[in-house]
Design a protein around this motif. Structure first.
Motif, PDB file in Angstrom:
ATOM      1  N   ALA A   1      -1.345  -0.738   2.376  1.00 58.16           N
ATOM      2  CA  ALA A   1      -1.464  -1.791   3.388  1.00 58.16           C
ATOM      3  C   ALA A   1      -0.101  -2.403   3.695  1.00 58.16           C
ATOM      4  CB  ALA A   1      -2.433  -2.872   2.913  1.00 58.16           C
ATOM      5  N   TYR A   2       0.740  -2.533   2.675  1.00 58.16           N
ATOM      6  CA  TYR A   2       2.082  -3.100   2.888  1.00 58.16           C
ATOM      7  C   TYR A   2       2.966  -2.141   3.678  1.00 58.16           C
ATOM      8  CZ  TYR A   2       1.002  -6.930  -0.272  1.00 58.16           C
ATOM      9  OH  TYR A   2       0.440  -8.047  -0.835  1.00 58.16           O
ATOM     10  N   LEU A   3       2.814  -0.842   3.436  1.00 55.78           N
ATOM     11  CA  LEU A   3       3.567   0.138   4.220  1.00 55.78           C
ATOM     12  C   LEU A   3       3.136   0.082   5.686  1.00 55.78           C
ATOM     13  CD1 LEU A   3       3.481   3.174   1.769  1.00 55.78           C
ATOM     14  CD2 LEU A   3       5.475   1.786   2.364  1.00 55.78           C
ATOM     15  N   ARG A   4       1.834  -0.097   5.918  1.00 50.61           N
ATOM     16  CA  ARG A   4       1.352  -0.199   7.300  1.00 50.61           C
ATOM     17  C   ARG A   4       1.894  -1.456   7.975  1.00 50.61           C
ATOM     18  NH1 ARG A   4      -3.446   1.896   4.905  1.00 50.61           N
ATOM     19  NH2 ARG A   4      -4.337  -0.206   4.714  1.00 50.61           N
ATOM     20  N   MET A   5       1.988  -2.557   7.206  1.00 52.12           N
ATOM     21  CA  MET A   5       2.511  -3.787   7.797  1.00 52.12           C
ATOM     22  C   MET A   5       3.999  -3.681   8.084  1.00 52.12           C
ATOM     23  SD  MET A   5       0.355  -6.908   6.032  1.00 52.12           S
ATOM     24  CE  MET A   5       0.202  -6.225   4.381  1.00 52.12           C
ATOM     25  N   ALA A   6       4.731  -2.980   7.235  1.00 52.42           N
ATOM     26  CA  ALA A   6       6.151  -2.753   7.512  1.00 52.42           C
ATOM     27  C   ALA A   6       6.311  -1.993   8.822  1.00 52.42           C
ATOM     28  CB  ALA A   6       6.798  -1.988   6.361  1.00 52.42           C
ATOM     29  N   GLU A   7       5.408  -1.034   9.061  1.00 52.17           N
ATOM     30  CA  GLU A   7       5.430  -0.289  10.319  1.00 52.17           C
ATOM     31  C   GLU A   7       4.982  -1.176  11.476  1.00 52.17           C
ATOM     32  OE1 GLU A   7       3.418   3.777  12.222  1.00 52.17           O
ATOM     33  OE2 GLU A   7       3.193   3.305  10.089  1.00 52.17           O
ATOM     34  N   GLU A   8       3.954  -1.989  11.238  1.00 52.91           N
ATOM     35  CA  GLU A   8       3.429  -2.887  12.266  1.00 52.91           C
ATOM     36  C   GLU A   8       4.514  -3.851  12.768  1.00 52.91           C
ATOM     37  OE1 GLU A   8       0.252  -6.664  12.367  1.00 52.91           O
ATOM     38  OE2 GLU A   8       0.082  -5.112  10.824  1.00 52.91           O
ATOM     39  N   PHE A   9       5.328  -4.353  11.850  1.00 53.87           N
ATOM     40  CA  PHE A   9       6.379  -5.306  12.213  1.00 53.87           C
ATOM     41  C   PHE A   9       7.696  -4.619  12.572  1.00 53.87           C
ATOM     42  CE2 PHE A   9       3.935  -8.083   9.073  1.00 53.87           C
ATOM     43  CZ  PHE A   9       3.187  -8.670  10.085  1.00 53.87           C
ATOM     44  N   LYS A  10       7.691  -3.269  12.558  1.00 63.04           N
ATOM     45  CA  LYS A  10       8.892  -2.489  12.875  1.00 63.04           C
ATOM     46  C   LYS A  10      10.074  -2.938  12.005  1.00 63.04           C
ATOM     47  CE  LYS A  10       7.564  -1.421  17.630  1.00 63.04           C
ATOM     48  NZ  LYS A  10       6.163  -1.851  17.487  1.00 63.04           N
ATOM     49  N   ALA A  11       9.792  -3.149  10.742  1.00 66.10           N
ATOM     50  CA  ALA A  11      10.814  -3.639   9.820  1.00 66.10           C
ATOM     51  C   ALA A  11      11.831  -2.549   9.503  1.00 66.10           C
ATOM     52  CB  ALA A  11      10.166  -4.135   8.529  1.00 66.10           C
ATOM     53  N   ARG A  12      13.101  -2.894   9.642  1.00 64.39           N
ATOM     54  CA  ARG A  12      14.183  -1.988   9.275  1.00 64.39           C
ATOM     55  C   ARG A  12      14.883  -2.435   8.005  1.00 64.39           C
ATOM     56  NH1 ARG A  12      12.450   1.915  10.378  1.00 64.39           N
ATOM     57  NH2 ARG A  12      14.457   2.890   9.870  1.00 64.39           N
ATOM     58  N   ARG A  13      14.711  -3.720   7.660  1.00 65.90           N
ATOM     59  CA  ARG A  13      15.316  -4.281   6.451  1.00 65.90           C
ATOM     60  C   ARG A  13      14.245  -5.080   5.723  1.00 65.90           C
ATOM     61  NH1 ARG A  13      19.806  -7.502   9.577  1.00 65.90           N
ATOM     62  NH2 ARG A  13      17.950  -7.676  10.880  1.00 65.90           N
ATOM     63  N   VAL A  14      14.037  -4.779   4.451  1.00 63.63           N
ATOM     64  CA  VAL A  14      12.950  -5.405   3.684  1.00 63.63           C
ATOM     65  C   VAL A  14      13.489  -5.940   2.358  1.00 63.63           C
ATOM     66  CG1 VAL A  14      10.737  -5.024   2.512  1.00 63.63           C
ATOM     67  CG2 VAL A  14      11.194  -3.930   4.727  1.00 63.63           C
ATOM     68  N   LEU A  15      13.025  -7.139   2.006  1.00 65.85           N
ATOM     69  CA  LEU A  15      13.283  -7.727   0.692  1.00 65.85           C
ATOM     70  C   LEU A  15      12.012  -7.614  -0.128  1.00 65.85           C
ATOM     71  CD1 LEU A  15      14.821  -9.490  -1.389  1.00 65.85           C
ATOM     72  CD2 LEU A  15      13.995 -11.498  -0.119  1.00 65.85           C
ATOM     73  N   ASP A  16      12.066  -6.863  -1.226  1.00 67.55           N
ATOM     74  CA  ASP A  16      10.908  -6.677  -2.106  1.00 67.55           C
ATOM     75  C   ASP A  16      11.066  -7.609  -3.305  1.00 67.55           C
ATOM     76  OD1 ASP A  16       8.675  -5.737  -3.411  1.00 67.55           O
ATOM     77  OD2 ASP A  16       9.597  -3.840  -4.045  1.00 67.55           O
ATOM     78  N   ILE A  17      10.385  -8.757  -3.258  1.00 66.46           N
ATOM     79  CA  ILE A  17      10.476  -9.778  -4.305  1.00 66.46           C
ATOM     80  C   ILE A  17       9.544  -9.399  -5.453  1.00 66.46           C
ATOM     81  CG2 ILE A  17      10.131 -12.223  -4.854  1.00 66.46           C
ATOM     82  CD1 ILE A  17      10.606 -12.790  -1.848  1.00 66.46           C
ATOM     83  N   GLY A  18      10.076  -9.344  -6.665  1.00 61.93           N
ATOM     84  CA  GLY A  18       9.288  -8.889  -7.808  1.00 61.93           C
ATOM     85  C   GLY A  18       9.066  -7.393  -7.739  1.00 61.93           C
TER      86      GLY A  18
END
Length: 245
Positions: A27-44
């Motif tokens: 689901a998180y991978l789909r949301m990264a695609e949904e928001f067209k994220a190119r830079r992500v901060l993975d906390i924890g």
């Protein structure tokens, strides 16, 4: 301070083997695609499973975790050079401008101290570009998930290559809502060593989380269901306001 299951080198090394099903990350991978994220901060980020999945998709990732042993495991994985690993937490990040910040699995609940939680929300906000999103999940207290945290429900023996058999189970220590304390026990057949890891999770009501987000300048765009655990969790989608607002 990280729990022993993440911070003890011997336990961090077997963490992925004990929890191999990470379909919760889909689901998180789909949301990264949904928001067209190119830079992500993975906390924890833990042992880096999600960060490396993102990197495999060409996304620029910063993974941060307070457990050095887990970061070491992540760093040893193939492709780890594509991720910027930071041993620490979201309260002391270097300057960033990410499109998406995430706290997967139990991360948000594991930040049990109220002041640290507020500082984490602020740190994530400052790391986001204007219009960027913070996404995380937390269990609905009404689901009383801790009632299944017993040896009877959790006991298993896992065969791990190069390690041998490992027995593991969880036992509830104390329920004093909103805090729930529990202990994992691990027994290594190879040498009989017994290790334990105590954890505390904070079960926040939906209204409390929404209030915290708004107080830190976020716009709560949606509260979704967790596809792999329907009716048991809240998945919060919050956006950092654009500068002109």
């Amino acid at each position: 301070m990280a729990d022993e299951c993440f911070g003890h080198p011997r336990l961090a090394a077997i963490y992925d083997s004990l929890d191999p099903d990470r379909s919760d990350l889909d689901a998180y991978l789909r949301m990264a695609e949904e928001f067209k994220a190119r830079r992500v901060l993975d906390i924890g980020c833990g042992t880096g499973v999600f960060a490396l999945l993102l990197a495999d998709r060409g996304i620029e990732v910063v993974g941060v975790d307070p457990a050095l042993a887990s970061i070491d495991v992540a760093y040893a994985k193939p492709g780890s050079e594509r991720v910027r690993w930071i041993c620490g937490d979201a309260t002391g990040l270097p300057p960033l401008q990410v499109d998406l910040a995430t706290m997967t699995a139990n991360v948000a609940q594991a930040i049990a101290d109220p002041q640290t939680w507020q500082k984490t929300l602020r740190g994530a906000y400052e790391a986001l570009r204007p219009g960027g999103h913070l996404v995380f999940e937390t269990r609905d207290p009404a689901g009383r998930a801790w009632e299944e945290w017993t040896r009877e429900f959790s006991y298993r023996v896992t065969e791990i290559p190069g390690v041998g058999s490992v027995e593991s189970w969880v036992q509830l220590i104390e329920v004093s809502l909103p805090l729930v304390k529990f202990r994992w026990t691990y027994v290594f057949a190879a040498d009989g060593q017994v290790l334990t890891s105590d954890s505390t999770l904070r079960f926040r009501e939906r209204e409390e989380v929404e209030g915290d987000l708004v107080a830190h300048g976020y716009v709560v765009e949606d509260v979704r269901d967790a596809p792999d655990r329907p009716g048991r969790e809240f998945v919060f989608l919050a956006r950092r306001r654009a500068r002109h607002t």
